[in-house]
Design an enzyme around this catalytic site. Sequence first.
Site, PDB file in Angstrom:
ATOM      1  N   ASP A 188       0.835  -1.204   0.000  1.00  0.00           N
ATOM      2  CA  ASP A 188       0.000   0.000   0.000  1.00  0.00           C
ATOM      3  C   ASP A 188       0.870   1.254   0.000  1.00  0.00           C
ATOM      4  O   ASP A 188       1.786   1.368   0.801  1.00  0.00           O
ATOM      5  CB  ASP A 188      -0.882  -0.036   1.258  1.00  0.00           C
ATOM      6  N   HIS A 236      -0.507   4.564  -0.025  1.00  0.00           N
ATOM      7  CA  HIS A 236      -1.239   5.774   0.372  1.00  0.00           C
ATOM      8  C   HIS A 236      -0.479   6.511   1.473  1.00  0.00           C
ATOM      9  O   HIS A 236      -0.453   6.059   2.612  1.00  0.00           O
ATOM     10  CB  HIS A 236      -2.645   5.415   0.826  1.00  0.00           C
TER      11      HIS A 236
HETATM   12  C1  B12 Z   1      -5.487   9.957  -2.780  1.00  0.00           C
HETATM   13  C2  B12 Z   1      -5.805   8.512  -3.075  1.00  0.00           C
HETATM   14  C3  B12 Z   1      -4.878   7.803  -3.819  1.00  0.00           C
HETATM   15  C4  B12 Z   1      -3.560   8.368  -4.299  1.00  0.00           C
HETATM   16  C5  B12 Z   1      -2.550   8.135  -3.183  1.00  0.00           C
HETATM   17  C6  B12 Z   1      -1.324   9.014  -3.293  1.00  0.00           C
HETATM   18  C7  B12 Z   1      -0.379   8.620  -2.248  1.00  0.00           C
HETATM   19  N1  B12 Z   1       0.691   8.003  -2.597  1.00  0.00           N
HETATM   20  O1  B12 Z   1      -0.622   8.855  -1.065  1.00  0.00           O
HETATM   21  C8  B12 Z   1      -3.305   7.491  -5.533  1.00  0.00           C
HETATM   22  C9  B12 Z   1      -4.012   8.147  -6.696  1.00  0.00           C
HETATM   23  C10 B12 Z   1      -1.881   7.265  -5.932  1.00  0.00           C
HETATM   24  C11 B12 Z   1      -4.043   6.243  -5.132  1.00  0.00           C
HETATM   25  C12 B12 Z   1      -3.744   4.981  -5.620  1.00  0.00           C
HETATM   26  C13 B12 Z   1      -4.513   3.864  -5.367  1.00  0.00           C
HETATM   27  N2  B12 Z   1      -5.654   3.816  -4.669  1.00  0.00           N
HETATM   28 CO1  B12 Z   1      -6.324   5.259  -3.634  1.00  0.00          CO
HETATM   29  N3  B12 Z   1      -7.270   6.647  -2.807  1.00  0.00           N
HETATM   30  C14 B12 Z   1      -7.009   7.922  -2.577  1.00  0.00           C
HETATM   31  C15 B12 Z   1      -8.200   8.599  -1.877  1.00  0.00           C
HETATM   32  C16 B12 Z   1      -9.004   9.351  -2.922  1.00  0.00           C
HETATM   33  C17 B12 Z   1      -7.856   9.559  -0.752  1.00  0.00           C
HETATM   34  C18 B12 Z   1      -6.896   9.009   0.287  1.00  0.00           C
HETATM   35  C19 B12 Z   1      -6.387  10.173   1.102  1.00  0.00           C
HETATM   36  O2  B12 Z   1      -5.291  10.633   0.890  1.00  0.00           O
HETATM   37  N4  B12 Z   1      -7.226  10.709   2.005  1.00  0.00           N
HETATM   38  C20 B12 Z   1      -6.884  11.802   2.869  1.00  0.00           C
HETATM   39  C21 B12 Z   1      -6.265  11.266   4.162  1.00  0.00           C
HETATM   40  C22 B12 Z   1      -5.976  12.417   5.095  1.00  0.00           C
HETATM   41  O3  B12 Z   1      -7.237  10.413   4.760  1.00  0.00           O
HETATM   42  P1  B12 Z   1      -7.030   8.838   4.956  1.00  0.00           P
HETATM   43  O4  B12 Z   1      -6.050   8.333   3.995  1.00  0.00           O
HETATM   44  O5  B12 Z   1      -8.360   8.213   4.998  1.00  0.00           O
HETATM   45  O6  B12 Z   1      -6.375   8.739   6.410  1.00  0.00           O
HETATM   46  C23 B12 Z   1      -7.048   9.281   7.541  1.00  0.00           C
HETATM   47  C24 B12 Z   1      -7.972   8.297   8.241  1.00  0.00           C
HETATM   48  O7  B12 Z   1      -8.363   7.177   7.446  1.00  0.00           O
HETATM   49  C25 B12 Z   1      -7.295   7.904   9.477  1.00  0.00           C
HETATM   50  N5  B12 Z   1      -6.469   6.693   9.453  1.00  0.00           N
HETATM   51  C26 B12 Z   1      -5.743   6.121   8.494  1.00  0.00           C
HETATM   52  N6  B12 Z   1      -5.091   5.050   8.972  1.00  0.00           N
HETATM   53  C27 B12 Z   1      -5.399   4.931  10.258  1.00  0.00           C
HETATM   54  C28 B12 Z   1      -5.004   4.026  11.229  1.00  0.00           C
HETATM   55  C29 B12 Z   1      -5.495   4.168  12.500  1.00  0.00           C
HETATM   56  C30 B12 Z   1      -5.077   3.180  13.538  1.00  0.00           C
HETATM   57  C31 B12 Z   1      -6.385   5.230  12.828  1.00  0.00           C
HETATM   58  C32 B12 Z   1      -6.894   5.379  14.192  1.00  0.00           C
HETATM   59  C33 B12 Z   1      -6.765   6.133  11.859  1.00  0.00           C
HETATM   60  C34 B12 Z   1      -6.275   5.980  10.581  1.00  0.00           C
HETATM   61  O8  B12 Z   1      -6.464   8.985   9.781  1.00  0.00           O
HETATM   62  C35 B12 Z   1      -5.994   9.600   8.553  1.00  0.00           C
HETATM   63  C36 B12 Z   1      -5.834  11.068   8.813  1.00  0.00           C
HETATM   64  O9  B12 Z   1      -6.997  11.634   9.324  1.00  0.00           O
HETATM   65  C37 B12 Z   1      -8.976   7.358  -1.315  1.00  0.00           C
HETATM   66  C38 B12 Z   1     -10.502   7.497  -1.224  1.00  0.00           C
HETATM   67  C39 B12 Z   1     -11.006   8.531  -0.284  1.00  0.00           C
HETATM   68  N7  B12 Z   1     -10.694   8.505   0.995  1.00  0.00           N
HETATM   69  O10 B12 Z   1     -11.710   9.410  -0.706  1.00  0.00           O
HETATM   70  C40 B12 Z   1      -8.626   6.277  -2.332  1.00  0.00           C
HETATM   71  C41 B12 Z   1      -8.602   4.803  -1.943  1.00  0.00           C
HETATM   72  C42 B12 Z   1      -8.008   4.655  -0.558  1.00  0.00           C
HETATM   73  N8  B12 Z   1      -7.721   4.204  -2.952  1.00  0.00           N
HETATM   74  C43 B12 Z   1      -8.093   3.024  -3.310  1.00  0.00           C
HETATM   75  C44 B12 Z   1      -7.433   2.207  -4.290  1.00  0.00           C
HETATM   76  C45 B12 Z   1      -8.077   0.872  -4.641  1.00  0.00           C
HETATM   77  C46 B12 Z   1      -6.257   2.606  -4.891  1.00  0.00           C
HETATM   78  C47 B12 Z   1      -5.490   1.805  -5.925  1.00  0.00           C
HETATM   79  C48 B12 Z   1      -5.304   0.328  -5.662  1.00  0.00           C
HETATM   80  C49 B12 Z   1      -6.147   1.791  -7.295  1.00  0.00           C
HETATM   81  C50 B12 Z   1      -6.333   3.077  -7.909  1.00  0.00           C
HETATM   82  N9  B12 Z   1      -7.429   3.716  -7.635  1.00  0.00           N
HETATM   83  O11 B12 Z   1      -5.474   3.468  -8.690  1.00  0.00           O
HETATM   84  C51 B12 Z   1      -4.145   2.532  -5.888  1.00  0.00           C
HETATM   85  C52 B12 Z   1      -3.300   1.815  -4.828  1.00  0.00           C
HETATM   86  C53 B12 Z   1      -1.887   1.913  -5.008  1.00  0.00           C
HETATM   87  C54 B12 Z   1      -1.230   1.200  -3.854  1.00  0.00           C
HETATM   88  N10 B12 Z   1      -0.372   0.267  -4.166  1.00  0.00           N
HETATM   89  O12 B12 Z   1      -1.487   1.446  -2.707  1.00  0.00           O
HETATM   90  C55 B12 Z   1      -9.364   2.601  -2.657  1.00  0.00           C
HETATM   91  C56 B12 Z   1      -9.230   1.497  -1.611  1.00  0.00           C
HETATM   92  C57 B12 Z   1     -10.396   0.545  -1.801  1.00  0.00           C
HETATM   93  C58 B12 Z   1     -10.820  -0.296  -0.705  1.00  0.00           C
HETATM   94  N11 B12 Z   1     -10.194  -0.267   0.480  1.00  0.00           N
HETATM   95  O13 B12 Z   1     -11.784  -1.008  -0.933  1.00  0.00           O
HETATM   96  C59 B12 Z   1      -9.931   3.965  -2.140  1.00  0.00           C
HETATM   97  C60 B12 Z   1     -10.770   3.881  -0.857  1.00  0.00           C
HETATM   98  C61 B12 Z   1     -10.771   4.539  -3.297  1.00  0.00           C
HETATM   99  C62 B12 Z   1     -11.909   3.641  -3.722  1.00  0.00           C
HETATM  100  N12 B12 Z   1     -13.080   3.785  -3.123  1.00  0.00           N
HETATM  101  O14 B12 Z   1     -11.744   2.793  -4.575  1.00  0.00           O
HETATM  102  N13 B12 Z   1      -5.041   6.512  -4.250  1.00  0.00           N
END
Ligand code: B12
Lengths: 134, 134, 487, 487
Positions: free
Chosen positions: A12, A14
């Site tokens: 992963d 992200h």
């Molecule tokens: C930006 C993004 C990307 C970027 C990432 C850039 C990078 N290198 O960081 C790019 C475009 C490269 C990408 C690629 C992929 N992505 Co993407 N991505 C996203 C997106 C839109 C936003 C993620 C993000 O940055 N959010 C902002 C941050 C601040 O929030 P967060 O990540 O959720 O983290 C917060 C909380 O979750 C929490 N949190 C996180 N971890 C933990 C752990 C604990 C213990 C706690 C308490 C809290 C916590 O705290 C964080 C801060 O507040 C999400 C969907 C969404 N959320 O809208 C999909 C998403 C995560 N991606 C997804 C997927 C599938 C992929 C890809 C496989 C395929 C693709 N779409 O190209 C690839 C994966 C590549 C890989 N090998 O990992 C899926 C995962 C699907 C699933 N789980 O069923 C999602 C959910 C989109 C979807 N619905 O399909 N992605």
Amino acid sequence: MKSIVIGVIGADVHAVGNKIIEYTLQNAGYNVVNIGVLSSQEDFINAAIETNAPLIMVSSLYGHGEIDCRGMRDKCIEAGIPHVLLYVGGNIVVGKQDFDEVKKRFYAMGFNRVYGPGTNIDTALSDIKEDLGE
Amino acid sequence: MKSIVIGVIGADVHAVGNKIIEYTLQNAGYNVVNIGVLSSQEDFINAAIETNAPLIMVSSLYGHGEIDCRGMRDKCIEAGIPHVLLYVGGNIVVGKQDFDEVKKRFYAMGFNRVYGPGTNIDTALSDIKEDLGE
Amino acid sequence: MELKNKKLTMEEFLEERKLVLASWPTGSDPLLDFSVSVPFLKSLPEHKNFAIKLQHAKGQGRTLIQPRAGVPVVSEHIKLLKYLEQSGADFVPSTIDSYTRQNRYMEAEKGIKESEILNRALLNGFPVVNHGVDKCRWVMESVNVPIQARHGTPDARLLAEIIHAAGWTSNEGGGISYNIPYAKHVPLETSIRHWQYCDRLVGFYEEQGIRINREPYGPLTGTIVPPCISNTVAICEALLAAEQGVKNITVGYGMGGNMTQDVAAIHTLLEQTDEYLHRFGYHDVVVTTVFHQWMGGFPKDEAQATALISLSSTTAAMSKATKMITKTTHESIGIPTMEANGEGIKASKFVVTLLQDQHYPASAKLELEKDQIKREVNCLMDAIYAVGEGDLAIGVCKAFQQGLIDVPFAPAKVNAGKILPARDNEGAIRILEFGNLAFTPDIKEFHREKIQARADQEHRPISFQLTVDDVYAVSTGHLVGRPQLKG
Amino acid sequence: MELKNKKLTMEEFLEERKLVLASWPTGSDPLLDFSVSVPFLKSLPEHKNFAIKLQHAKGQGRTLIQPRAGVPVVSEHIKLLKYLEQSGADFVPSTIDSYTRQNRYMEAEKGIKESEILNRALLNGFPVVNHGVDKCRWVMESVNVPIQARHGTPDARLLAEIIHAAGWTSNEGGGISYNIPYAKHVPLETSIRHWQYCDRLVGFYEEQGIRINREPYGPLTGTIVPPCISNTVAICEALLAAEQGVKNITVGYGMGGNMTQDVAAIHTLLEQTDEYLHRFGYHDVVVTTVFHQWMGGFPKDEAQATALISLSSTTAAMSKATKMITKTTHESIGIPTMEANGEGIKASKFVVTLLQDQHYPASAKLELEKDQIKREVNCLMDAIYAVGEGDLAIGVCKAFQQGLIDVPFAPAKVNAGKILPARDNEGAIRILEFGNLAFTPDIKEFHREKIQARADQEHRPISFQLTVDDVYAVSTGHLVGRPQLKG
Ligand code: B12
Ligand code: B12
């Protein structure tokens, strides 16, 4: 200052949430050990042993969390840190699933706390305080 | 050239569909008697008698269709045109309802054909041809 | 009494008031005594005042959100409005049923009874007159945002009395805009005269220091209405209202679909309303604008409907309209459920909030559309004042009678119904048949060229078929009704 | 072998090819013999050719639609793609799972097996290498629109061989854009070299008269990426591809949120890619653009998510991008269901179709943003060529190493990760911390002023907190992460 190990498990990449978790926990006064993305179970466990951290926070966003997290508690036991706290959060399974079901699966794997999609890290801060006895 | 009476029943002022129905039926070769919006059951029936029309097409868009159309078949019988064809279409009830249910209610009131929301008038043309024996 | 654009004297007003209140039993409620209603209205908190909230939003350059909604049974109506408020509505409405709009209170009574018995709505709105002041107060007290009546009533005098006495601080409508699209046989003289009464009532309250908002109904028939027509009507109604003492006016416009033309329409609507008010000596009126999400036939598919709602919201936000009226995913089918209405609000609010710091940039293209609308509006306003020999009220009546101003697809007999609108190659609304519309030759030439270019591109002659195709177009996912779309 | 921006000779290519095909059992499929794949690709009908369909759309000024989608089991994947085609997709994708992206085919194999047994997807995409050419052909034959692989694979050589031999006429990615956001420890030298192979493969097919599209991945980390950064990467990858003989390139950009800046980014992306290609002697490349709907964190509420999708579509349509990649209402939760994916397509297509005859008008504001992006991109390109001493491939590696070009929030160690972006008062993306970015002082000054004005308006100092607030903002319904939004 207590240490917390954070990172993103498996294949992963992200990185955004990970960087923000680091920033938030540091601001909250913890010694954050960030092993970054693409980290294995071993990476997490070694970092926890090295820094004597009572808590490992595993992030999994990309959907393979279930495969990637299996057996992690056993590995902790083997490594001699059986009581380390294990949190997991992010988008930890593939697709929209009943989250109570998902939680059960991860509890069964030995995780102490399981967070659903989009749980802002700020909201987990109170759990951390409680679990680390502050 | 056969005559068809069209109009919008009750306190309903939706004029757009009505103007387009007039245009379409005229193009299809009918003598269209358009009594316009805000028309009563009596207005429809009188127009049909005057022009010897075998078909009355009632539009109701605004949702009160159910109240406005009650007893229309009886009035036709009283007025001496018991066999006149009665169609109704538009948005004939309030809100999104199971349309099979709605149809039954209007058939029970003596309507021969009942059209659901957004049925383009073009699609009703073949029914008209069939019913008027062409 | 002869119609004139002149403030009703207090005696005239009070004399007429007796008849109005006597026209239906709920008119004799003592809560309608000014000695009760004036202090009651003064006691309302600011956050329930429509006029104040709008003025505030205008200052901040924000776009506030208001849905459409109304069901016959009071308790259900309250439940609905509370839900909409929770969904993010900045203002709540009460859409009035169609019998009340035609003053057919007996039929409305029947509808209320049946709706209660059958436990499903048989009226398409909230029958405000039958319910009376106390029920309306109850509605107002149940929500935390200002409330407005939305209807389509040529004679809304009793309705206006009841809602304002109940603390509803805005009333939609006007003598033209609630006649032409909403009536068949009502003379303009009558509806304008009756709306002078409604405005005079608001003027009276303003004299007591109570702020009440009035909103001419902008979209008219909601069906490919050229901006110059609806803007002219809005300006006339603003002037007629101001004469009766109204001080807080929201002029409205229904989305056309070409973004540049829509933004131009909202800008010129505000600018020209202000300009005409000042020109005729009304210097203390606060003018705001309201943008209506797409008012014509909607697509059936709910994802597409949400897309249309969001697109409407984008235009509203980029135009910086002060308020936006929302639609729902059920639009093409029937009165929406509470939940569908709430979703429309959420989608709409998301877009306007996201875009709150942006506006459509000034450009030559926008300037051209603005200039065009302004010239057309001036042309129509000149014609109205000319045939009215200086009197606006008389001018409006005569101008409609002569087709100098003309609304497409309107049911009213007093409307000539000669003009035909159609879209140009970019989807802007132009006019293909002018009837007797008071346009100068150069303006007509502009429209003709635009429509000719479209017809040429489509390899077909200019005809009513263009208009018909355009009427259907949006509900099938297009803006311009190109012939190749069929089959 | 030393990295250079120079077309691989046929011998070099064929030599390397042996190793590539030997790296996993599916590489030895006889369908991979050029004597089989070339005639097969030539036999494909035009409507299945990505390159031709895009070129056609460019000529018509239309915006075509492509979703993201991929599930592990072949039959399920085909069902999914057919459904998306029926929902209105002009192109279908196959999103590849994350193990395949890291060349971890053993784990992918495990994922396929478990998904089949448990009857639910345990992989986040379609493991194309494990499935091999015949299964991929079956996928291609099951749909009536062109098909593309979308992944994020630093070493996609075997993947590229398999998909093209199967008749998939487009491949997304590039040596920079599929490294920086998708890898941690892969040297740029390696990924660029591997993508030279992928491009050379396409170049080989082009030499045989077969049109194949290549699409550098535009949005990078999808998180407040300044347009100049992503456009520079896209231009570099276009140049690298063109050198290997690629003739049909789609450069991409992920929505930022400020409409004027977004339109400026798409316009300059097309203009500057063309310009640089010509400058370096590649005169026969057809360039098109792809606009990605909002790539950052999505709101949870489905109505809001649809609104965001529609807003993205509005910007795409007004910018006249040739293609748009869609999102779904499930975005914030997980891989979408088929139905949710279809709804995203319907909403998106509705908007672009409705707006097909309109474009964002030329304006001083748009010109300013375009000028700014162009100057910044030129600045970065100059720096890259300078450190590369004239060689683009070397220049890119060195420029990243020195932080002269730098991508925010990227996981790759080869990326400096020093710059911090933040929004200005209108939501346009600017840079608050430049690290070692190769900007001239006047460009830096422009950014500083814009950010200072925002900080002033929010009465707080410039800091990383602005960036953090902006990361969260859109998912909570705002564009600019103003401090007052919290609690
Ligand atoms: C930006 C993004 C990307 C970027 C990432 C850039 C990078 N290198 O960081 C790019 C475009 C490269 C990408 C690629 C992929 N992505 Co993407 N991505 C996203 C997106 C839109 C936003 C993620 C993000 O940055 N959010 C902002 C941050 C601040 O929030 P967060 O990540 O959720 O983290 C917060 C909380 O979750 C929490 N949190 C996180 N971890 C933990 C752990 C604990 C213990 C706690 C308490 C809290 C916590 O705290 C964080 C801060 O507040 C999400 C969907 C969404 N959320 O809208 C999909 C998403 C995560 N991606 C997804 C997927 C599938 C992929 C890809 C496989 C395929 C693709 N779409 O190209 C690839 C994966 C590549 C890989 N090998 O990992 C899926 C995962 C699907 C699933 N789980 O069923 C999602 C959910 C989109 C979807 N619905 O399909 N992605
Ligand atoms: C434009 C419009 C208006 C305009 C009408 C202008 C005018 N005077 O014509 C204005 C804004 C004034 C208006 C007012 C009102 N409206 Co209205 N309006 C619409 C809207 C958006 C489009 C109607 C239209 O013109 N469609 C285009 C034409 C070409 O299509 P059509 O009318 O459906 O007609 C075609 C077919 O239905 C068919 N057809 C029609 N009749 C018949 C009959 C037969 C026998 C056959 C075979 C076919 C057939 O052929 C026609 C041509 O193809 C619809 C919703 C929608 N459809 O998206 C609501 C809608 C009809 N309105 C509605 C309502 C409630 C009202 C108001 C009460 C309240 C309000 N919203 O202000 C008032 C009513 C006033 C009154 N007393 O009637 C509701 C009705 C609800 C219900 N049935 O549950 C609707 C469905 C919106 C909604 N979902 O709430 N409205």
